[in-house]
Design a protein around this motif. Structure first.
Motif, PDB file in Angstrom:
ATOM      1  N   ILE A  15      85.418  47.634  16.640  1.00 12.96           N
ATOM      2  CA  ILE A  15      85.664  46.252  16.176  1.00 12.96           C
ATOM      3  C   ILE A  15      85.242  45.247  17.258  1.00 12.96           C
ATOM      4  O   ILE A  15      84.604  44.236  16.964  1.00 12.96           O
ATOM      5  N   SER A  47      81.489  45.043  17.545  1.00 22.86           N
ATOM      6  CA  SER A  47      80.974  44.367  16.351  1.00 22.86           C
ATOM      7  C   SER A  47      81.164  42.860  16.489  1.00 22.86           C
ATOM      8  O   SER A  47      80.277  42.072  16.167  1.00 22.86           O
ATOM      9  N   GLU A  48      82.334  42.483  16.978  1.00 25.37           N
ATOM     10  CA  GLU A  48      82.625  41.059  17.164  1.00 25.37           C
ATOM     11  C   GLU A  48      81.668  40.465  18.210  1.00 25.37           C
ATOM     12  O   GLU A  48      81.191  39.348  18.068  1.00 25.37           O
ATOM     13  N   SER A  95      78.667  41.445  18.729  1.00 27.03           N
ATOM     14  CA  SER A  95      77.303  41.370  18.194  1.00 27.03           C
ATOM     15  C   SER A  95      77.088  40.111  17.359  1.00 27.03           C
ATOM     16  O   SER A  95      75.950  39.687  17.178  1.00 27.03           O
ATOM     17  N   ASP A 101      70.350  41.166  22.859  1.00 29.21           N
ATOM     18  CA  ASP A 101      71.448  40.935  21.917  1.00 29.21           C
ATOM     19  C   ASP A 101      70.933  40.905  20.473  1.00 29.21           C
ATOM     20  O   ASP A 101      71.645  41.266  19.550  1.00 29.21           O
ATOM     21  N   ARG A 137      72.482  46.930  15.295  1.00 27.16           N
ATOM     22  CA  ARG A 137      73.016  45.560  15.206  1.00 27.16           C
ATOM     23  C   ARG A 137      73.413  45.176  13.774  1.00 27.16           C
ATOM     24  O   ARG A 137      74.511  44.636  13.560  1.00 27.16           O
ATOM     25  N   MET A 162      76.713  46.664  13.031  1.00 29.34           N
ATOM     26  CA  MET A 162      77.831  46.030  13.749  1.00 29.34           C
ATOM     27  C   MET A 162      78.167  44.667  13.139  1.00 29.34           C
ATOM     28  O   MET A 162      79.333  44.325  12.971  1.00 29.34           O
ATOM     29  N   ILE A 163      77.121  43.906  12.806  1.00 26.34           N
ATOM     30  CA  ILE A 163      77.358  42.563  12.251  1.00 26.34           C
ATOM     31  C   ILE A 163      78.034  42.669  10.885  1.00 26.34           C
ATOM     32  O   ILE A 163      78.976  41.926  10.587  1.00 26.34           O
ATOM     33  N   THR A 169      79.962  45.016   9.911  1.00 24.30           N
ATOM     34  CA  THR A 169      81.354  45.437  10.142  1.00 24.30           C
ATOM     35  C   THR A 169      82.211  44.233  10.533  1.00 24.30           C
ATOM     36  O   THR A 169      83.287  44.016   9.972  1.00 24.30           O
ATOM     37  N   ALA A 170      81.720  43.447  11.492  1.00 26.83           N
ATOM     38  CA  ALA A 170      82.503  42.286  11.951  1.00 26.83           C
ATOM     39  C   ALA A 170      82.696  41.286  10.816  1.00 26.83           C
ATOM     40  O   ALA A 170      83.804  40.777  10.605  1.00 26.83           O
ATOM     41  N   ILE A 214      85.226  42.564   8.210  1.00 25.35           N
ATOM     42  CA  ILE A 214      86.614  42.481   8.685  1.00 25.35           C
ATOM     43  C   ILE A 214      87.095  41.038   8.611  1.00 25.35           C
ATOM     44  O   ILE A 214      88.165  40.751   8.084  1.00 25.35           O
TER      45      ILE A 214
END
Lengths: 478, 388
Positions: free
Chosen positions: A460, A463-464, A466, B65, B71, B74-75, B77-78, B81
């Protein structure tokens, strides 16, 4: 490069772990030193030379110190080392501040200011200077033998997990580990958990509430309502704890991954019931350093009441100045010195006489006020902010205060509450592993539970991270 | 047993740690790219002097980045959430999206403009509207029809789907730029199609969705109906029968077309929440008349949906679009390039066309033409100063 960056997590760390793992044991220190130099030069390439050259000087002085029984010569060598290191710290960190003060005085006297170029501050200089001083004094006192090689000493000074933000490692605490370290599955597992929880503290909580604090401290004074001022102070109080302790957790975790054991740096400091307890729980490595290398040599509490208070004030004024070269930090140090002195006055009011909850609450509120000094741009802003908090200024008419809902959103409220909860509620021993990643819980599948929780927060948190640079537009292609 | 658990955690951590680098180097996994457009960042070339100035490191971190392996994963996922827990995504810049009721997406600026519309000084609005009138008048002198199309805002057409937290209390008492400008258009006798009014009418008559639920623009069904009216309008003005299409019915499926799901794309989440479950696709009936117009269009992003239909249905001979006065798109060549308004010769650009269409979404009112309006009027006035 900070620990909470994608470049560190997904390039530097795996690269260093692989290299460290594949080389023969005898090369591991060299790998760590090279990685640490690379890490430092990533952020301050021009100062790598200062770091290494000054370490070379320390190494030479300590070798000379160890090679002689002459007390006077040892003292001179120590003095040279201390003057050299404190001189470097003074020059790089404080010269600008003192020149500003002199210019201010000259301006008052109607004189022109002498020319002066701003000096850039090498990152981590406050931390590694204290470590270098610790080495020289430990060797002088014979509490530790001098480093077996320059490689070993340079690694102690520059080891990347603790190089730029601590914890401040006293030489005698790690001297043996610099030569030989133990590796185990338990230690690696614990390091991973600690690093992951530290990253989550920094990215999810500190960064989240930090945005609120930034927004509040940017509000022009006239538009700052007391409620919003308290919110800002509270958010900054949580931010600074989770930022700093998160970074320390990551440093301790990284240390464990490479076989080092660092001492704890935080222990739920906002549970303290007075300032004395606070400083036993906050930035413990600095408190230990100050006690061992400054307070006790000054006489500590062994030379009467007057000297006790004088020594306390010296330590806390210097501690404030160590945190930053501005009047804010000096006043912040004095604020803490004042309340620590209060704690020592047994016959007078002190927070220990209050019921535990009230003592903790009072201390927490006073700490919030002290963090306002820490966060504000200057003393004037800090004073105005505190006045707004305590309704000491007249409400300004004709100006609409910034409403609370424009400052904080639902996710930040949740992070703030989680942060407060973790900070002030006693953590049951069976849950301690969740926040620290410690492995003392040996029963059942606890290690798996802690491990899985740490992996989840790691995913988490990265991810945050990124999305920090993710700002897509729908119209760009047009 | 305990050791095995720890080994499992260590293995998983190392997998997480190494996978992005592995993916970055090898591109091993086929990962769906992120939706939305980002600014390009070039990989910095290593130079010692830039290393010592920390310039290279900063540029490398910025580049890294944006290009780190995994990536998109991950993006998503964030974002998922943040959306699931808090109904929003963390984004400092770019297109800001908010989730309305029943998972209908809105661009935040449209919601803000709906709940709290800007009020303009009448003189200011009059000067803009006068410019449109002047352009229409100058084109008329050369027999070139002019049509203004006002594209509606999704928030104005479907306010019942706005996010629950959006504060539209007292909205009826506030006046939008659109409401202020409508009487001026009539006063100056400007030839216009009011998408706002038409969409509200069609909605009341029971039309299917006129905007995609996951998009910010009108869908192809709504835009198709506007195209029909627009071509009809310019044909009448020009006195020439142009080929046209009529939207007679529609089909539904879950496949978005063109700009249909542009907001959903920007959200980049794992689970769409149903916004793209039903897409409306118009069925066109062609009216062949043997003539195709040459068009010049000035507009914003809503113009792209119109042009997509015109192109797909072969409804123009050629078409130029000046997009926000920043880029020029040309068909049938399908080229685009940046433009410098001061270098354009509007006499050449406009006077050989069968019609000039100016499209503007109501959120952009009153900035008709985005700079092209004034430039065009100046050029055309220079061509025929005596007659005006």
């Amino acid at each position: 490069m900070v620990f909470s960056s994608l470049t560190f997590i997904f390039l530097f760390l795996p690269g260093t772990l692989v290299l460290y793992g594949v080389v023969p044991k005898s090369w591991r220190n060299s790998v760590l030193l090279i990685a640490s130099c690379f890490f430092y030069s990533w952020g301050a390439p021009k100062f790598l030379f200062v770091l290494l050259a000054s370490s070379g000087a320390d190494y030479f002085l300590a070798q000379r110190m160890a090679g002689t029984d002459q007390r006077k010569e040892r003292k001179i060598l120590l003095a040279v080392g201390l003057v050299f290191n404190i001189g470097l710290l003074f020059y790089f960190k404080y010269a600008n501040f003192f020149v500003e003060q002199v210019n201010g005085l000259l301006a008052l006297a109607g004189k022109g200011s002498p020319g002066w170029l701003d000096i850039a501050l090498p990152i981590g200089i406050s931390f590694f200077t204290f470590q270098k001083i610790s080495y020289l004094i430990d060797v002088y006192r014979n509490t530790a033998r001098p480093a077996t090689s320059f490689l070993s000493y340079a690694m102690y000074v520059s080891l990347f997990p603790q190089l730029i933000a601590g914890p401040i490692i006293r030489y005698h605490d790690v001297a043996k580990q610099l030569v030989s370290r133990n590796y185990s599955i338990e230690r690696l597992h614990s390091g991973i958990c600690r690093f992951s929880f530290g990253l989550a503290k920094k990215v999810l909580i500190a960064n989240g509430v930090g945005k609120v604090a930034d927004a509040v401290f940017a509000i022009p004074g006239a538009e700052l309502s007391p409620q919003v001022a308290w919110l800002g102070a509270l958010c900054y109080t949580i931010q600074i704890y989770f930022d700093f302790s998160g970074y320390s957790d990551m440093a301790i975790g990284l240390g464990r991954m490479f076989g080092f054991d660092y001492l704890e740096n935080f222990n739920q400091p906002y549970r303290a019931r007075n300032f004395t307890q606070f400083w036993r729980r906050w930035h413990i490595s600095l408190s230990n350093w100050m006690r061992e290398y400054l307070y006790i040599p000054l006489g500590g509490n062994r030379k009467g009441t007057f000297r006790l208070y004088l020594n306390l004030w010296i330590v806390f004024l210097l501690s404030g100045f160590w945190h930053g070269a501005s009047w804010n930090f000096i006043v912040w140090g004095a604020f803490h010195g004042f309340f620590l002195s209060f704690d020592k006055l047994k016959s007078h009011w002190n927070t220990m006489r209050l019921p535990p909850f009230l003592a903790q609450f009072t201390t927490f509120v006073l700490l919030m006020v002290s963090w306002v000094l820490f966060r504000s741009e200057n003393l004037r802003d800090a004073w105005f902010f505190v006045q707004r908090m305590f309704l000491l200024t007249e409400p300004l008419t004709g100006v609409l205060p910034v409403p609370m809902e424009m400052i904080i959103d639902s996710s930040q409220v949740v992070m703030l509450l989680v942060g407060i909860g973790i900070s002030v509620v006693p953590i049951p021993s069976f849950l301690k592993g969740l926040t620290t990643g410690e492995t003392e819980i040996q029963s059942g599948i606890a290690p798996l539970g802690i491990g899985v929780a740490s992996l989840i927060v790691f995913v988490i948190a990265v991810s945050e991270l990124s999305i920090a640079n993710y700002n897509p537009f729908i119209y760009f292609r047009f | 047993m305990k050791k095995q658990w720890r080994l499992l955690v260590i293995a998983l951590f190392f997998a997480f740690l190494f996978l992005p680098l592995l993916q970055q180097v090898t591109g091993l996994l086929a990962i769906k790219a992120l939706g939305g457009e980002e600014e390009e960042v070039k990989r910095p070339i290593f130079r010692f002097d830039e290393w010592f100035d920390r310039k290279w490191q900063q540029e490398f971190e910025t580049w890294n980045d944006l290009h780190i392996g995994m990536r998109p994963w991950m993006i998503r996922t964030a974002n998922q959430i943040n959306l699931s827990l808090f109904g929003r995504i963390n984004q400092s810049k770019g297109t800001r999206v908010c989730i309305g009721q029943k998972d209908v997406l809105f661009e935040e600026v449209y919601v803000t403009e709906y709940t709290n519309p800007r009020f303009y000084n009448e003189e200011y609005l009059r000067s803009y509207t006068w410019g449109v009138f002047r352009l229409q008048q100058l084109l008329e002198l050369h027999g070139v029809p002019f049509l203004l199309i006002i594209a509606p805002s999704k928030a104005e057409i479907y306010p019942e789907y706005l996010p629950q937290h959006s504060d539209s209390e007292g909205r009826e008492e506030k006046v939008s730029a659109y409401q202020q400008i409508r009487p001026l258009l009539d006063k100056y006798q400007i030839n216009y199609l009011d998408g706002h009014e038409l969409f509200r009418k069609w909605k009341e008559e029971g039309a299917p969705w006129l905007f995609a639920r996951g998009g910010t623009h009108w869908n192809y069904y709504g835009a198709g109906k506007i195209i029909h009216l627009a071509l009809d309008n310019i044909a009448k003005q020009r006195g020439k029968d142009f080929d046209n299409v009529e939207v007679t019915s529609y089909t539904t499926d879950s496949e978005p077309h063109g700009t249909d799901n542009d907001l959903e794309m920007v959200l980049n989440r794992w689970f769409s929440g149903g916004t793209n479950q039903e897409q409306i696709h118009p069925k066109f009936v062609r009216h062949e008349r043997g003539n195709l117009p040459r068009l010049m269009m000035i507009g914003d992003s809503f113009a792209h949906t119109l042009i997509t239909i015109l192109e797909e249905q072969h409804l123009f001979e050629n078409c130029e679009l000046l997009y926000y006065s920043k880029r020029r798109f040309s068909w049938p060549a399908s080229t685009n390039s940046p433009i410098d308004m001061s270098q354009l010769d509007f006499q050449k650009e406009m006077l050989d066309k069968d019609a000039v269409i100016m499209e503007i979404s109501e959120n952009n009112l009153p900035k008709f033409g985005f700079g092209a309006l004034r430039a065009a009027v100046t050029d055309l006035e220079a061509a025929d100063p005596v007659k005006i």
